[in-house]
Write a protein that holds these residues in place. Structure first.
Motif, PDB file in Angstrom:
ATOM      1  N   ASN A 150       0.821  -1.217   0.000  1.00 43.85           N
ATOM      2  CA  ASN A 150       0.000   0.000   0.000  1.00 43.85           C
ATOM      3  C   ASN A 150       0.857   1.270   0.000  1.00 43.85           C
ATOM      4  O   ASN A 150       0.488   2.280   0.598  1.00 43.85           O
ATOM      5  CB  ASN A 150      -0.958  -0.008   1.193  1.00 43.85           C
ATOM      6  N   SER A 151       2.009   1.208  -0.671  1.00 44.46           N
ATOM      7  CA  SER A 151       2.913   2.363  -0.704  1.00 44.46           C
ATOM      8  C   SER A 151       3.211   2.837  -2.130  1.00 44.46           C
ATOM      9  O   SER A 151       4.166   3.581  -2.338  1.00 44.46           O
ATOM     10  CB  SER A 151       4.217   2.027   0.017  1.00 44.46           C
ATOM     11  N   LEU A 152       2.398   2.424  -3.089  1.00 42.76           N
ATOM     12  CA  LEU A 152       2.592   2.844  -4.481  1.00 42.76           C
ATOM     13  C   LEU A 152       1.855   4.155  -4.718  1.00 42.76           C
ATOM     14  O   LEU A 152       0.663   4.272  -4.448  1.00 42.76           O
ATOM     15  CB  LEU A 152       2.062   1.765  -5.441  1.00 42.76           C
ATOM     16  N   HIS A 184       8.823   2.815 -24.369  1.00 40.79           N
ATOM     17  CA  HIS A 184       7.430   3.113 -24.058  1.00 40.79           C
ATOM     18  C   HIS A 184       7.157   2.849 -22.571  1.00 40.79           C
ATOM     19  O   HIS A 184       6.517   3.665 -21.888  1.00 40.79           O
ATOM     20  CB  HIS A 184       6.524   2.260 -24.961  1.00 40.79           C
ATOM     21  N   ALA A 185       7.661   1.728 -22.062  1.00 36.18           N
ATOM     22  CA  ALA A 185       7.467   1.392 -20.650  1.00 36.18           C
ATOM     23  C   ALA A 185       8.176   2.394 -19.734  1.00 36.18           C
ATOM     24  O   ALA A 185       7.649   2.762 -18.676  1.00 36.18           O
ATOM     25  CB  ALA A 185       7.954  -0.028 -20.377  1.00 36.18           C
ATOM     26  N   GLU A 186       9.365   2.838 -20.126  1.00 40.10           N
ATOM     27  CA  GLU A 186      10.082   3.840 -19.327  1.00 40.10           C
ATOM     28  C   GLU A 186       9.233   5.085 -19.148  1.00 40.10           C
ATOM     29  O   GLU A 186       9.152   5.651 -18.053  1.00 40.10           O
ATOM     30  CB  GLU A 186      11.402   4.219 -20.002  1.00 40.10           C
ATOM     31  N   LEU A 187       8.605   5.513 -20.228  1.00 44.49           N
ATOM     32  CA  LEU A 187       7.770   6.710 -20.188  1.00 44.49           C
ATOM     33  C   LEU A 187       6.641   6.543 -19.173  1.00 44.49           C
ATOM     34  O   LEU A 187       6.493   7.340 -18.247  1.00 44.49           O
ATOM     35  CB  LEU A 187       7.190   6.992 -21.583  1.00 44.49           C
ATOM     36  N   HIS A 188       5.844   5.511 -19.337  1.00 42.95           N
ATOM     37  CA  HIS A 188       4.636   5.377 -18.520  1.00 42.95           C
ATOM     38  C   HIS A 188       4.912   4.908 -17.094  1.00 42.95           C
ATOM     39  O   HIS A 188       4.258   5.383 -16.159  1.00 42.95           O
ATOM     40  CB  HIS A 188       3.637   4.449 -19.212  1.00 42.95           C
ATOM     41  N   LEU A 189       5.848   4.001 -16.906  1.00 42.83           N
ATOM     42  CA  LEU A 189       6.121   3.518 -15.548  1.00 42.83           C
ATOM     43  C   LEU A 189       6.801   4.588 -14.697  1.00 42.83           C
ATOM     44  O   LEU A 189       6.796   4.496 -13.472  1.00 42.83           O
ATOM     45  CB  LEU A 189       6.957   2.240 -15.591  1.00 42.83           C
ATOM     46  N   GLY A 190       7.352   5.614 -15.338  1.00 41.13           N
ATOM     47  CA  GLY A 190       7.940   6.725 -14.599  1.00 41.13           C
ATOM     48  C   GLY A 190       6.922   7.475 -13.756  1.00 41.13           C
ATOM     49  O   GLY A 190       7.293   8.176 -12.814  1.00 41.13           O
ATOM     50  N   PHE A 191       5.639   7.337 -14.070  1.00 37.57           N
ATOM     51  CA  PHE A 191       4.583   7.992 -13.300  1.00 37.57           C
ATOM     52  C   PHE A 191       4.138   7.172 -12.081  1.00 37.57           C
ATOM     53  O   PHE A 191       3.256   7.590 -11.345  1.00 37.57           O
ATOM     54  CB  PHE A 191       3.371   8.300 -14.186  1.00 37.57           C
ATOM     55  N   LEU A 192       4.726   5.993 -11.920  1.00 38.17           N
ATOM     56  CA  LEU A 192       4.453   5.162 -10.750  1.00 38.17           C
ATOM     57  C   LEU A 192       5.655   5.248  -9.811  1.00 38.17           C
ATOM     58  O   LEU A 192       6.794   5.092 -10.261  1.00 38.17           O
ATOM     59  CB  LEU A 192       4.202   3.706 -11.166  1.00 38.17           C
ATOM     60  N   HIS A 193       5.378   5.454  -8.547  1.00 38.49           N
ATOM     61  CA  HIS A 193       6.443   5.692  -7.560  1.00 38.49           C
ATOM     62  C   HIS A 193       6.339   4.667  -6.438  1.00 38.49           C
ATOM     63  O   HIS A 193       5.597   4.868  -5.476  1.00 38.49           O
ATOM     64  CB  HIS A 193       6.334   7.118  -6.992  1.00 38.49           C
ATOM     65  N   PRO A 194       7.074   3.556  -6.555  1.00 35.99           N
ATOM     66  CA  PRO A 194       7.061   2.584  -5.466  1.00 35.99           C
ATOM     67  C   PRO A 194       7.925   3.072  -4.295  1.00 35.99           C
ATOM     68  O   PRO A 194       9.014   3.561  -4.499  1.00 35.99           O
ATOM     69  CB  PRO A 194       7.656   1.322  -6.106  1.00 35.99           C
ATOM     70  N   SER A 195       7.367   2.958  -3.124  1.00 32.23           N
ATOM     71  CA  SER A 195       8.136   3.313  -1.921  1.00 32.23           C
ATOM     72  C   SER A 195       8.349   2.039  -1.120  1.00 32.23           C
ATOM     73  O   SER A 195       7.472   1.199  -1.059  1.00 32.23           O
ATOM     74  CB  SER A 195       7.367   4.328  -1.064  1.00 32.23           C
ATOM     75  N   PRO A 196       9.512   1.918  -0.485  1.00 33.61           N
ATOM     76  CA  PRO A 196       9.784   0.705   0.301  1.00 33.61           C
ATOM     77  C   PRO A 196       8.834   0.553   1.475  1.00 33.61           C
ATOM     78  O   PRO A 196       8.226   1.425   1.933  1.00 33.61           O
ATOM     79  CB  PRO A 196      11.213   0.897   0.773  1.00 33.61           C
TER      80      PRO A 196
END
Length: 163
Positions: free
Chosen positions: A35-37, A151-163
């Protein structure tokens, strides 16, 4: 009101291979389970995963008929193909005539979407796509992989996983 993705905070990602991308998906999934994304764009993680999977699948199953790229743009891109495939994708680009500016950004459960993306990536790793790119034309298997990694680099950059 939608977020201007050209100004939204995003992570700078660089994937050298499909296994690199899969490792990032594992990290994102772990953050989701903890629950930290966090997200910083307009789409849910599932929309991002489904969008990326759809574009991989289009290369095998056919691109949407509404997707038409002007010949002049195809010509210009063909001259700079190598540079385009090795550089980060530009932010905030919309496809004229596409609903909401692109295709495949369907929302679903996180689990279903990440599994769909992993299956699409497995297909991409094992098989050479069969349809030409509407923008780039015919690509080698390695070039298709490069294209989808960017393409994945672009879109996954908007997701921020936190430990």
């Amino acid at each position: 009101m939608p977020i201007d993705t050209r100004k939204a905070p995003r992570r700078s990602l660089a994937f050298a291979s499909i296994p690199d991308l899969l490792a990032e998906l594992d990290s994102i999934e772990q953050a989701h389970l903890a629950n930290s994304l966090r997200t910083s764009g307009n789409w849910t993680p599932a929309q991002i995963f489904n969008h990326l999977a759809a574009w991989i699948d289009f290369a095998y199953d056919g691109f949407p008929p509404e997707l038409r790229v002007p010949w002049l743009l195809r010509f210009i891109v063909s001259i700079f193909r190598k540079r385009v495939l090795s550089s980060p994708f530009p932010l905030g680009v919309s496809i004229p005539g596409a609903p909401d500016g692109t295709f495949g950004q369907i929302d679903s459960s996180f689990e279903l979407a990440i599994d769909n993306l992993r299956l699409a990536l497995e297909r991409l790793e094992l098989q050479h796509p069969t349809h030409p790119s509407p923008l780039f034309g015919f690509l080698s298997h390695a070039q298709w992989i490069q294209l989808h990694l960017r393409h994945a680099e672009l879109h996954l950059g908007f997701l921020h996983p936190s430990p």
